[in-house]
Design a protein around this motif. Structure first.
Motif, PDB file in Angstrom:
ATOM      1  N   ALA A 273       0.830  -1.212   0.000  1.00 23.20           N
ATOM      2  CA  ALA A 273       0.000   0.000   0.000  1.00 23.20           C
ATOM      3  C   ALA A 273       0.868   1.267   0.000  1.00 23.20           C
ATOM      4  CB  ALA A 273      -0.926  -0.009   1.213  1.00 23.20           C
ATOM      5  N   VAL A 274       1.975   1.257   0.788  1.00 23.17           N
ATOM      6  CA  VAL A 274       2.864   2.438   0.825  1.00 23.17           C
ATOM      7  C   VAL A 274       3.562   2.614  -0.524  1.00 23.17           C
ATOM      8  CG1 VAL A 274       4.904   3.452   1.916  1.00 23.17           C
ATOM      9  CG2 VAL A 274       3.215   2.316   3.320  1.00 23.17           C
ATOM     10  N   CYS A 275       4.018   1.508  -1.129  1.00 23.53           N
ATOM     11  CA  CYS A 275       4.703   1.591  -2.432  1.00 23.53           C
ATOM     12  C   CYS A 275       3.769   2.151  -3.505  1.00 23.53           C
ATOM     13  CB  CYS A 275       5.214   0.215  -2.866  1.00 23.53           C
ATOM     14  SG  CYS A 275       6.589  -0.371  -1.869  1.00 23.53           S
TER      15      CYS A 275
ATOM     16  N   VAL B 101      10.583   1.624  -6.287  1.00 23.37           N
ATOM     17  CA  VAL B 101      10.117   1.893  -4.915  1.00 23.37           C
ATOM     18  C   VAL B 101       9.820   0.532  -4.299  1.00 23.37           C
ATOM     19  CG1 VAL B 101       8.357   3.012  -3.501  1.00 23.37           C
ATOM     20  CG2 VAL B 101       9.085   4.073  -5.634  1.00 23.37           C
ATOM     21  N   GLN B 102      10.539   0.177  -3.224  1.00 23.13           N
ATOM     22  CA  GLN B 102      10.433  -1.178  -2.673  1.00 23.13           C
ATOM     23  C   GLN B 102      10.118  -1.151  -1.183  1.00 23.13           C
ATOM     24  OE1 GLN B 102      14.470  -1.717  -3.927  1.00 23.13           O
ATOM     25  NE2 GLN B 102      13.930  -3.423  -5.283  1.00 23.13           N
ATOM     26  N   ALA B 103       9.406  -2.192  -0.745  1.00 24.32           N
ATOM     27  CA  ALA B 103       9.216  -2.440   0.694  1.00 24.32           C
ATOM     28  C   ALA B 103       9.985  -3.706   1.001  1.00 24.32           C
ATOM     29  CB  ALA B 103       7.738  -2.618   1.012  1.00 24.32           C
TER      30      ALA B 103
ATOM     31  N   ALA C 121       7.567  -6.076  -1.708  1.00 26.49           N
ATOM     32  CA  ALA C 121       6.665  -5.376  -2.634  1.00 26.49           C
ATOM     33  C   ALA C 121       7.492  -4.384  -3.434  1.00 26.49           C
ATOM     34  CB  ALA C 121       5.574  -4.653  -1.862  1.00 26.49           C
ATOM     35  N   ARG C 122       7.094  -4.165  -4.692  1.00 26.57           N
ATOM     36  CA  ARG C 122       7.843  -3.208  -5.517  1.00 26.57           C
ATOM     37  C   ARG C 122       6.919  -2.532  -6.514  1.00 26.57           C
ATOM     38  NH1 ARG C 122      13.317  -3.214  -8.961  1.00 26.57           N
ATOM     39  NH2 ARG C 122      12.598  -1.926 -10.667  1.00 26.57           N
ATOM     40  N   GLU C 123       7.163  -1.244  -6.720  1.00 36.68           N
ATOM     41  CA  GLU C 123       6.514  -0.492  -7.796  1.00 36.68           C
ATOM     42  C   GLU C 123       7.637   0.248  -8.527  1.00 36.68           C
ATOM     43  OE1 GLU C 123       3.295  -0.260  -8.689  1.00 36.68           O
ATOM     44  OE2 GLU C 123       2.570  -1.608  -7.127  1.00 36.68           O
TER      45      GLU C 123
END
Length: 601
Positions: free
Chosen positions: A514-516, A532-534, A542-544
């Motif tokens: 959700a933050v990414c 952008v990774q968690a 997670a990655r965007e």
């Protein structure tokens, strides 16, 4: 000249939020002539702008009223108006320790709510005589008979002596005053014993220094005498002694059972510990009063100035604010993304909001607030135990033996038709049911929940799924070990410590994703791709990817050999690769704030 203790009644007004405590206090002040009609205004004791605008009480206030009963005897009534919100429950417990009785105000349309129960239990713990008052009987929806039965069933108080009143119109309020005099006990205390007074509250006045609110148990407190604080042994000479009517009125002395203030040219509130015992320097009492449990911050967040140049102003503002609210703590910290700021501890989310709003209003600061978190208890493999307040300081997982999080015991009162939705919300938040009982058509669910799951948006979700009918109250219920992990956020392989958070492993992927997703929309595009990774430790969960802005380098090649175009594209590719290695991604502050508000959706 002090008052005979048998003619004194000390009482607090307790209730759930919005059940009419402050309005009832207004009527009592008006009937007893504490203020003239010209000086009266609504919620006269809520002196802060923020209290008046939000319609809530934040600080407990004390008033001394004079009342002549039907039998012709004159009485002194010391009244304390207390807050109703769970974040300020420590203010209520302090007020109750200074009194012998309570007026329990219950809304005749809404009935017994979660905070009503919590405050009644506090009053019973302090051995109070409790007088139930049914307020708002002038409303068409009022059902006094049903609410009296509810008071008897849910709380266990005798409802036959409940007083029906309308604090707004003044109906039934004179009967409340007669009941106070007849049913509440007079304070016990000996005038010939050494001075023993309980320090109930202290705040800073720019003209008089620290003002100290005391309840005298034994002896006399007089102007000019030297008094000693029993917790730290500091001696002060009393300059002024008086009471609030609610205007400041000097009396020169306070006797047994009386409540009032004194000043002694004290410079800082830190010298006056709430719950301390004040005694005579020479002829002191041997035993101190039991005092109160200190208020313990449960929610932590960092405050940073939007402009780094305002750091010193923020430090000064926090110090000034702490003079009048000793229940929040702060210590300096620094962040790579946000610069210098302060890590602050609060009693709850409303308390955090109030402090933040006061800093912005009263001191004109523009602030960035990081995501609120709670205090975790960590035991390292070498046996050292400590509390962790800031996710950025999370140690290497290899050095942790156990990590425990704070749990709460929550009491939720909700109409039957919304019970299913409320129970599924609690289960979703890792809650464990303790008990489920009914009072008429309303269910009372008691749950154990991790505080971390409640801090973000639990209250808002609860209100929305119950259409505002559910009421919620909680108390701390110890620590419990859990499978907790730190989720770090990386932008272009650089960790952003201000966005890191700690959560249960089962929630990590969902919250990280959700933050990414949020950051992908908030960070402006660059000339190169930005991942952008968690991540939990070294594992990305997670990655965007923020796509690059592309310049058309082949625009000037009209026709000709393909190798010419390929050469230009290869050159651009190499340049982008180099850029990604050395390029710094500036995250705008608006993106920080929006990403941290993730829990609000």
């Amino acid at each position: 000249m002090t008052t005979d203790p048998t003619h004194i009644r000390n009482f607090a007004i307790i209730a759930h939020i919005d059940h009419g405590k402050s309005t009832l206090a207004d009527r009592l002040i008006q009937i007893c002539g504490g203020l003239t009609d010209r000086e009266m205004k609504e919620q006269v004791l809520d002196s802060m702008d923020i209290e008046r605008e939000r319609g809530i009480t934040i600080k407990a206030q004390t008033v001394r009223l004079e009342f002549t009963a039907k039998d012709g005897r004159a009485y002194v009534l010391n009244m304390m108006d207390t807050p109703g919100h769970v974040d300020f429950a420590y203010e209520v417990s302090r007020s109750l320790a200074a009194c012998e009785g309570s007026l329990l105000v219950v809304d005749a349309t809404q009935g017994v709510e979660a905070q009503t129960l919590a405050n009644v239990y506090l009053a019973i713990d302090n051995d109070h005589e409790i007088i139930p008052v049914l307020n708002k009987i002038d409303l068409p929806a009022a059902e006094p008979e049903r609410i009296v039965r509810q008071v008897e069933d849910v709380i266990g108080l005798d409802g036959s002596g409940a007083l029906p009143v309308s604090a707004k119109t003044g109906t039934g309020v004179p009967e409340v005053l007669e009941a106070l005099v007849a049913r509440l006990p007079a304070p016990a205390g000996r005038a010939d014993a050494p001075l023993k007074a309980l320090l109930v509250d202290s705040w800073y006045d720019p003209y008089l220094g620290v003002m100290i609110l005391v309840r005298v148990h034994d002896g006399h407190l007089k102007r000019g005498m030297k008094v000693r604080m029993m917790s730290n042994g500091v001696v002060h000479q009393v300059d002024q002694v008086g009471v609030f009517t609610p205007k400041i009125t000097r009396t020169g002395a306070l006797g047994p059972g009386e409540m009032g203030y004194f000043t002694a040219s004290i410079k800082t509130v830190a010298d006056t510990n709430v719950g301390d015992t004040v005694t005579d320097e020479k002829n002191g009492t041997a035993t101190a009063l039991p005092g109160f449990k200190p208020s313990v911050p449960v929610v932590f967040c960092s405050l940073f100035p939007s402009d780094a140049a305002d750091f010193e102003d923020l430090r000064e503002s926090l110090s000034k604010l702490r003079l009048n609210d000793s229940s929040f703590e702060f210590e300096p910290e620094s962040s790579a993304a946000l610069g210098f700021g302060f890590r602050c501890g609060f009693l709850g989310l409303l308390h955090l909001e109030i402090v933040q709003e006061r800093l912005e209003r009263e001191f004109g600061l523009d602030l960035i607030t990081t995501a609120p978190s709670v205090a975790y208890r960590i035991v390292r493999t070498d046996g050292v135990e400590y509390d962790l307040h800031n996710p950025a300081d999370f140690p290497d997982p290899g050095t942790i033996r156990t990590i425990a999080e704070p749990w709460i015991k929550a009491t939720i009162l909700v109409p039957d038709e919304y019970l299913g939705a409320v129970l599924s919300l609690c289960t979703e938040r890792r809650g464990r049911q303790v008990e489920l009982t009914y009072a008429g058509s309303r269910a009372m669910a008691v749950y154990r929940l991790p505080l971390n799951e409640v801090v973000f948006d639990f209250y808002d979700r609860l209100k929305s799924i119950s259409r505002g009918y559910a009421s919620f109250d909680y108390e701390m219920d110890g620590y419990e070990e859990g499978d907790l992990v730190k989720v770090g956020i990386l932008v272009n392989q650089e960790p952003v410590d201000a966005l890191a958070f700690i959560c249960h492993r089962s929630q990590a992927e969902y919250r990280g994703r959700a933050v990414c997703e949020r950051l992908k929309d908030l960070i402006p595009r660059q000339l190169f791709k930005i991942p952008v990774q968690a991540a939990i430790g070294g594992k990305v969960i997670a990655r965007e990817t923020i796509s690059a802005m592309r310049k058309d380098v082949t625009a000037k090649c009209y026709g000709g050999d393909i190798t010419r175009k390929r050469k230009l594209l290869e050159k651009q590719k190499a340049g982008k690769k180099k850029m990604r290695q050395f390029g710094k991604v500036e995250i705008p502050q608006s993106a920080f704030i929006a990403a941290l508000r993730m829990g609000e959706d």
